[in-house]
Design a protein around this motif. Sequence first.
Motif, mmCIF file in Angstrom:
data_model
loop_
_atom_site.group_PDB
_atom_site.id
_atom_site.type_symbol
_atom_site.label_atom_id
_atom_site.label_comp_id
_atom_site.label_asym_id
_atom_site.label_seq_id
_atom_site.Cartn_x
_atom_site.Cartn_y
_atom_site.Cartn_z
ATOM 1 N N VAL A 90 0.832 -1.203 0.000
ATOM 2 C CA VAL A 90 0.000 0.000 0.000
ATOM 3 C C VAL A 90 0.870 1.258 0.000
ATOM 4 C CG1 VAL A 90 -1.730 1.297 1.293
ATOM 5 C CG2 VAL A 90 -1.924 -1.186 1.106
ATOM 6 N N ARG A 93 1.984 2.483 -3.380
ATOM 7 C CA ARG A 93 1.021 3.009 -4.355
ATOM 8 C C ARG A 93 1.186 4.523 -4.484
ATOM 9 N NH1 ARG A 93 -3.927 -0.735 -1.955
ATOM 10 N NH2 ARG A 93 -2.975 -2.697 -2.669
ATOM 11 N N ALA A 96 -2.541 9.800 -3.728
ATOM 12 C CA ALA A 96 -3.817 10.159 -4.352
ATOM 13 C C ALA A 96 -3.864 11.656 -4.641
ATOM 14 C CB ALA A 96 -4.974 9.766 -3.440
ATOM 15 N N ASP A 161 -8.799 7.638 -6.857
ATOM 16 C CA ASP A 161 -8.535 8.761 -5.947
ATOM 17 C C ASP A 161 -9.812 9.286 -5.291
ATOM 18 O OD1 ASP A 161 -5.890 8.545 -6.658
ATOM 19 O OD2 ASP A 161 -5.995 10.138 -8.157
ATOM 20 N N THR A 203 -3.729 -0.824 -7.717
ATOM 21 C CA THR A 203 -2.869 0.359 -7.700
ATOM 22 C C THR A 203 -3.620 1.672 -7.816
ATOM 23 O OG1 THR A 203 -2.547 0.211 -10.083
ATOM 24 C CG2 THR A 203 -0.934 -0.909 -8.687
ATOM 25 N N ALA A 207 -8.947 6.675 -2.753
ATOM 26 C CA ALA A 207 -8.025 7.227 -1.769
ATOM 27 C C ALA A 207 -8.416 6.792 -0.366
ATOM 28 C CB ALA A 207 -8.011 8.753 -1.861
ATOM 29 N N ARG A 239 -6.123 3.086 -0.839
ATOM 30 C CA ARG A 239 -4.897 3.492 -0.146
ATOM 31 C C ARG A 239 -5.091 3.554 1.351
ATOM 32 N NH1 ARG A 239 -5.462 5.878 -4.936
ATOM 33 N NH2 ARG A 239 -3.672 6.101 -6.334
ATOM 34 N N SER A 240 -6.273 3.932 1.798
ATOM 35 C CA SER A 240 -6.592 3.988 3.226
ATOM 36 C C SER A 240 -7.984 3.430 3.444
ATOM 37 C CB SER A 240 -6.552 5.431 3.764
ATOM 38 O OG SER A 240 -5.233 5.898 3.917
ATOM 39 N N GLY A 319 -3.626 1.318 6.224
ATOM 40 C CA GLY A 319 -3.123 1.814 4.960
ATOM 41 C C GLY A 319 -2.147 2.950 5.141
ATOM 42 N N ARG A 320 -2.053 3.801 4.115
ATOM 43 C CA ARG A 320 -1.055 4.877 4.113
ATOM 44 C C ARG A 320 -1.654 6.182 4.589
ATOM 45 N NH1 ARG A 320 1.267 6.072 -1.557
ATOM 46 N NH2 ARG A 320 1.977 7.910 -0.458
#
Length: 320
Positions: A90, A93, A96, A161, A203, A207, A239-240, A319-320
């Motif tokens: 993650v 990636r 976003a 995103d 990928t 977001a 991503r999160s 996640g990030r």
Amino acid sequence: APPVGGPELRRQLDRLCGWAWYAAMRPLLDAFSAPGRPDRIPRLVLVPMGRLGLVPWHAAYRVTGPGRRRYAVQDADLSYAASARLLCEVADRPAAARTSGALVVGDPTGDLVYAGQEADAVQRLFYPDGRFVGRRGSGAADGAGTPAEVLDWLRGDDSRDGVLHLACHASVTDNARRSAGLSLYGGTLFAEELTGASAGAGTDGPALVLLAACRSHVSGHGDNEAFTLATAFLVAGARSVVGSLWPVPDEATSVLMLLTHHFLRREQEPPARALRRAQLWMLGAGRGPVAGLPDELAARAARVDPDDLSAWAGFTHLGR
């Protein structure tokens, strides 16, 4: 299981989080503290194994005086990961881009009044150009909130995103072929269906996926398995993800979710920090008026007990 938001759940959480402070969080935070730098807040990612994954470590607390507590979330920015491998995937990636694209799903089964009001307010206040599906307090929705509508959005360009907010029921069935699912209009969207849903093959997904649903970060495959609704969305390209560890009280959840979107959109915080700031607000740290908060939700916010762990501590960031 104890009733949602009931005194037994609150008692159990008080004992668990008191233990968690002395068992792990005190030495961990001591190791990452910066003497002479009270403004430095460490960012920690925890990868708890087995039954430790059911502990809200960010809500570990110490007693600082009569009737006063200090929680780990006040001293650190804490996120979680199912495994180091998934965390690295993650983190790799692309960041976003800022977008107003969103799909908000509100009360698709028609029995979560506060969740429907919460989702309606989220879409109107923060994502006016996004889609709303489900049941809203006033005005027309863009769909009923079916599994197909959610999957179609995830597979489409609008999800890249974007933000997916799900205010609905979730269920976890132990050791079943389909172990966890979201209750939507006309059927259930299972975690196993989500893992291949992203158009970007892991990928270019959303977001943020915000699961305002009960037990959305609990595995039905045993304590050492990491397969939950929350991790399924990460595998699908998000991503999160924000998910929950237990049945969450509807009223307090609606406040916490709206505040998270407020800090995310109005103050441009990243998802982990937006959730943390919402939880700190619930704790009373810097609690004050939030611009644009509907009167009804503001009244609910004023009734939140800061030390009722069932009201705010169940939500975790991955996640990030």
